[in-house]
Design an enzyme around this catalytic site. Structure first.
Site, PDB file in Angstrom:
ATOM      1  N   PRO A  13     -22.230  14.552  -0.126  1.00 31.34           N
ATOM      2  CA  PRO A  13     -21.413  13.777   0.803  1.00 31.34           C
ATOM      3  C   PRO A  13     -21.830  12.309   0.894  1.00 31.34           C
ATOM      4  O   PRO A  13     -23.006  11.988   0.882  1.00 31.34           O
ATOM      5  CB  PRO A  13     -21.589  14.486   2.141  1.00 31.34           C
ATOM      6  CG  PRO A  13     -22.763  15.373   1.993  1.00 31.34           C
ATOM      7  CD  PRO A  13     -22.912  15.660   0.538  1.00 31.34           C
ATOM      8  N   ASN A  14     -20.820  11.487   0.950  1.00 29.98           N
ATOM      9  CA  ASN A  14     -20.931  10.038   1.142  1.00 29.98           C
ATOM     10  C   ASN A  14     -21.456   9.268  -0.056  1.00 29.98           C
ATOM     11  O   ASN A  14     -21.517   8.045  -0.019  1.00 29.98           O
ATOM     12  CB  ASN A  14     -21.766   9.702   2.397  1.00 29.98           C
ATOM     13  CG  ASN A  14     -21.122  10.256   3.644  1.00 29.98           C
ATOM     14  OD1 ASN A  14     -19.944  10.023   3.883  1.00 29.98           O
ATOM     15  ND2 ASN A  14     -21.872  11.014   4.422  1.00 29.98           N
ATOM     16  N   ARG A  21     -21.617   1.556   1.811  1.00 25.22           N
ATOM     17  CA  ARG A  21     -22.300   2.296   2.874  1.00 25.22           C
ATOM     18  C   ARG A  21     -23.751   1.843   2.986  1.00 25.22           C
ATOM     19  O   ARG A  21     -24.519   1.959   2.040  1.00 25.22           O
ATOM     20  CB  ARG A  21     -22.261   3.789   2.544  1.00 25.22           C
ATOM     21  CG  ARG A  21     -23.077   4.638   3.474  1.00 25.22           C
ATOM     22  CD  ARG A  21     -23.137   6.078   2.971  1.00 25.22           C
ATOM     23  NE  ARG A  21     -23.966   6.844   3.884  1.00 25.22           N
ATOM     24  CZ  ARG A  21     -24.877   7.724   3.493  1.00 25.22           C
ATOM     25  NH1 ARG A  21     -25.050   7.965   2.213  1.00 25.22           N
ATOM     26  NH2 ARG A  21     -25.592   8.366   4.382  1.00 25.22           N
ATOM     27  N   TYR A  26     -29.064   1.826   0.643  1.00 30.88           N
ATOM     28  CA  TYR A  26     -28.598   2.428  -0.601  1.00 30.88           C
ATOM     29  C   TYR A  26     -28.233   1.416  -1.689  1.00 30.88           C
ATOM     30  O   TYR A  26     -27.934   1.811  -2.807  1.00 30.88           O
ATOM     31  CB  TYR A  26     -27.394   3.339  -0.322  1.00 30.88           C
ATOM     32  CG  TYR A  26     -27.738   4.449   0.643  1.00 30.88           C
ATOM     33  CD1 TYR A  26     -28.565   5.498   0.256  1.00 30.88           C
ATOM     34  CD2 TYR A  26     -27.266   4.443   1.955  1.00 30.88           C
ATOM     35  CE1 TYR A  26     -28.900   6.505   1.139  1.00 30.88           C
ATOM     36  CE2 TYR A  26     -27.590   5.447   2.842  1.00 30.88           C
ATOM     37  CZ  TYR A  26     -28.412   6.476   2.430  1.00 30.88           C
ATOM     38  OH  TYR A  26     -28.745   7.470   3.306  1.00 30.88           O
ATOM     39  N   ASN A  77     -27.807  15.146  -6.272  1.00 36.37           N
ATOM     40  CA  ASN A  77     -28.146  14.446  -5.038  1.00 36.37           C
ATOM     41  C   ASN A  77     -27.332  15.137  -3.953  1.00 36.37           C
ATOM     42  O   ASN A  77     -26.167  14.822  -3.757  1.00 36.37           O
ATOM     43  CB  ASN A  77     -27.792  12.955  -5.119  1.00 36.37           C
ATOM     44  CG  ASN A  77     -28.204  12.207  -3.861  1.00 36.37           C
ATOM     45  OD1 ASN A  77     -28.447  12.816  -2.823  1.00 36.37           O
ATOM     46  ND2 ASN A  77     -28.273  10.894  -3.951  1.00 36.37           N
ATOM     47  N   ALA A  80     -26.872  14.495   2.486  1.00 33.13           N
ATOM     48  CA  ALA A  80     -27.213  15.068   3.792  1.00 33.13           C
ATOM     49  C   ALA A  80     -27.452  16.570   3.731  1.00 33.13           C
ATOM     50  O   ALA A  80     -28.225  17.109   4.534  1.00 33.13           O
ATOM     51  CB  ALA A  80     -26.113  14.752   4.804  1.00 33.13           C
ATOM     52  N   HIS A  83     -31.077  18.532   3.633  1.00 33.87           N
ATOM     53  CA  HIS A  83     -31.895  18.887   4.789  1.00 33.87           C
ATOM     54  C   HIS A  83     -31.384  20.118   5.534  1.00 33.87           C
ATOM     55  O   HIS A  83     -32.036  20.570   6.471  1.00 33.87           O
ATOM     56  CB  HIS A  83     -31.951  17.688   5.738  1.00 33.87           C
ATOM     57  CG  HIS A  83     -32.061  16.388   5.010  1.00 33.87           C
ATOM     58  ND1 HIS A  83     -33.196  16.034   4.302  1.00 33.87           N
ATOM     59  CD2 HIS A  83     -31.163  15.387   4.817  1.00 33.87           C
ATOM     60  CE1 HIS A  83     -32.983  14.850   3.735  1.00 33.87           C
ATOM     61  NE2 HIS A  83     -31.768  14.446   4.027  1.00 33.87           N
ATOM     62  N   ASP A  90     -29.555  28.346  -2.524  1.00 36.48           N
ATOM     63  CA  ASP A  90     -29.345  29.667  -3.109  1.00 36.48           C
ATOM     64  C   ASP A  90     -28.516  29.589  -4.389  1.00 36.48           C
ATOM     65  O   ASP A  90     -28.774  30.323  -5.349  1.00 36.48           O
ATOM     66  CB  ASP A  90     -28.675  30.604  -2.101  1.00 36.48           C
ATOM     67  CG  ASP A  90     -29.619  31.036  -0.987  1.00 36.48           C
ATOM     68  OD1 ASP A  90     -30.836  30.766  -1.073  1.00 36.48           O
ATOM     69  OD2 ASP A  90     -29.123  31.646  -0.013  1.00 36.48           O
ATOM     70  N   GLU A 101     -33.637  16.955  -8.427  1.00 37.49           N
ATOM     71  CA  GLU A 101     -33.109  16.432  -7.172  1.00 37.49           C
ATOM     72  C   GLU A 101     -33.365  14.928  -7.131  1.00 37.49           C
ATOM     73  O   GLU A 101     -34.481  14.478  -7.364  1.00 37.49           O
ATOM     74  CB  GLU A 101     -33.820  17.132  -6.015  1.00 37.49           C
ATOM     75  CG  GLU A 101     -33.414  16.690  -4.644  1.00 37.49           C
ATOM     76  CD  GLU A 101     -34.208  17.394  -3.547  1.00 37.49           C
ATOM     77  OE1 GLU A 101     -34.056  16.995  -2.383  1.00 37.49           O
ATOM     78  OE2 GLU A 101     -34.996  18.323  -3.842  1.00 37.49           O
ATOM     79  N   HIS A 103     -32.774  11.254  -4.888  1.00 37.87           N
ATOM     80  CA  HIS A 103     -32.402  10.546  -3.662  1.00 37.87           C
ATOM     81  C   HIS A 103     -32.616   9.060  -3.884  1.00 37.87           C
ATOM     82  O   HIS A 103     -33.679   8.647  -4.362  1.00 37.87           O
ATOM     83  CB  HIS A 103     -33.230  11.020  -2.467  1.00 37.87           C
ATOM     84  CG  HIS A 103     -32.977  12.453  -2.144  1.00 37.87           C
ATOM     85  ND1 HIS A 103     -31.830  12.874  -1.520  1.00 37.87           N
ATOM     86  CD2 HIS A 103     -33.707  13.562  -2.409  1.00 37.87           C
ATOM     87  CE1 HIS A 103     -31.873  14.191  -1.398  1.00 37.87           C
ATOM     88  NE2 HIS A 103     -32.993  14.628  -1.935  1.00 37.87           N
ATOM     89  N   SER A 105     -32.763   6.641  -1.582  1.00 32.97           N
ATOM     90  CA  SER A 105     -33.773   6.131  -0.648  1.00 32.97           C
ATOM     91  C   SER A 105     -34.994   7.053  -0.660  1.00 32.97           C
ATOM     92  O   SER A 105     -34.921   8.190  -1.135  1.00 32.97           O
ATOM     93  CB  SER A 105     -33.198   6.050   0.771  1.00 32.97           C
ATOM     94  OG  SER A 105     -32.972   7.351   1.293  1.00 32.97           O
ATOM     95  N   ARG A 110     -38.160   7.837   5.991  1.00 27.18           N
ATOM     96  CA  ARG A 110     -37.002   7.720   6.883  1.00 27.18           C
ATOM     97  C   ARG A 110     -37.171   8.622   8.097  1.00 27.18           C
ATOM     98  O   ARG A 110     -38.257   9.098   8.391  1.00 27.18           O
ATOM     99  CB  ARG A 110     -35.735   8.035   6.090  1.00 27.18           C
ATOM    100  CG  ARG A 110     -35.569   7.009   4.947  1.00 27.18           C
ATOM    101  CD  ARG A 110     -34.242   6.966   4.332  1.00 27.18           C
ATOM    102  NE  ARG A 110     -33.199   6.698   5.308  1.00 27.18           N
ATOM    103  CZ  ARG A 110     -31.929   7.016   5.111  1.00 27.18           C
ATOM    104  NH1 ARG A 110     -31.555   7.595   3.987  1.00 27.18           N
ATOM    105  NH2 ARG A 110     -31.019   6.745   6.017  1.00 27.18           N
ATOM    106  N   ARG A 114     -34.887  13.819   7.856  1.00 32.21           N
ATOM    107  CA  ARG A 114     -34.588  13.608   6.434  1.00 32.21           C
ATOM    108  C   ARG A 114     -35.786  13.916   5.530  1.00 32.21           C
ATOM    109  O   ARG A 114     -35.659  13.909   4.322  1.00 32.21           O
ATOM    110  CB  ARG A 114     -34.156  12.162   6.185  1.00 32.21           C
ATOM    111  CG  ARG A 114     -32.846  11.788   6.809  1.00 32.21           C
ATOM    112  CD  ARG A 114     -32.416  10.405   6.333  1.00 32.21           C
ATOM    113  NE  ARG A 114     -31.396   9.852   7.185  1.00 32.21           N
ATOM    114  CZ  ARG A 114     -30.093  10.045   7.022  1.00 32.21           C
ATOM    115  NH1 ARG A 114     -29.658  10.801   6.029  1.00 32.21           N
ATOM    116  NH2 ARG A 114     -29.233   9.495   7.841  1.00 32.21           N
TER     117      ARG A 114
END
Length: 160
Positions: A13-14, A21, A26, A77, A80, A83, A90, A101, A103, A105, A110, A114
């Site tokens: 998301p986002n 954003r 970012y 990635n 949100a 977390h 799964d 994975e 990220h 940032s 943070r 997060r």
């Protein structure tokens, strides 16, 4: 002839809002620019690459499941959902593909909520805090994983 490896890049998301954003966190690079750079790197290394972004958890889970039998590795990635999503964790565990994975940032610098990843325990590794270059680092890491897979396959073929 060796089979061409395929990487699926899954964005949560986002991520589609990159470039507009919270640019202080970012940066100004758009998701499409990151994907274009990854595509060039993949082509240079004879790797197929596909991209998927969704703001919906179920769609991310579906895409991960579709990777089974179709992709050789996942760069994700979860944004949100990192977390909170046991479902994404799964799904990654179920497909048993190497996953990295990413990220943009540094999640460990943070907010406290997060700093916990539900995903990291089922990934080959985690790249955090390097901005968009983190995706390039993930591609390098995935190539190394693919080289290890090739070596194992070759060793198995010589034993037969």
């Amino acid at each position: 002839m060796d089979k061409k490896f395929k990487v699926m890049v899954i964005q949560g998301p986002n991520i589609n809002m990159l470039g507009t954003r919270e640019t202080s966190i970012y940066g100004v690079m758009k998701m499409e620019d990151i994907h274009n750079q990854m595509k060039i790197f993949a082509e240079q290394n004879d790797v197929d690459i596909e991209f998927f972004q969704s703001n919906l958890e179920g769609e991310l889970v579906d895409k991960i499941q579709e990777c089974y039998g179709d992709a050789d590795g996942i760069i994700i990635n979860p944004a949100a959902y990192t977390h909170s999503s046991i479902a994404i964790r799964d799904a990654l565990s179920a497909v048993s593909l190497p996953a990295i994975e990413v990220h943009i940032s540094n999640i460990y610098r943070r907010e406290e909520f997060r700093q916990k990843s539900m995903i990291s325990a089922v990934t080959a590794g985690q790249i955090v805090g390097f901005g968009p270059v983190g995706y390039h680092l993930a591609m390098i890491a995935m190539l190394q994983i693919f080289e290890q897979i090739k070596a194992v396959r070759q060793a198995q073929n010589t034993q037969e």
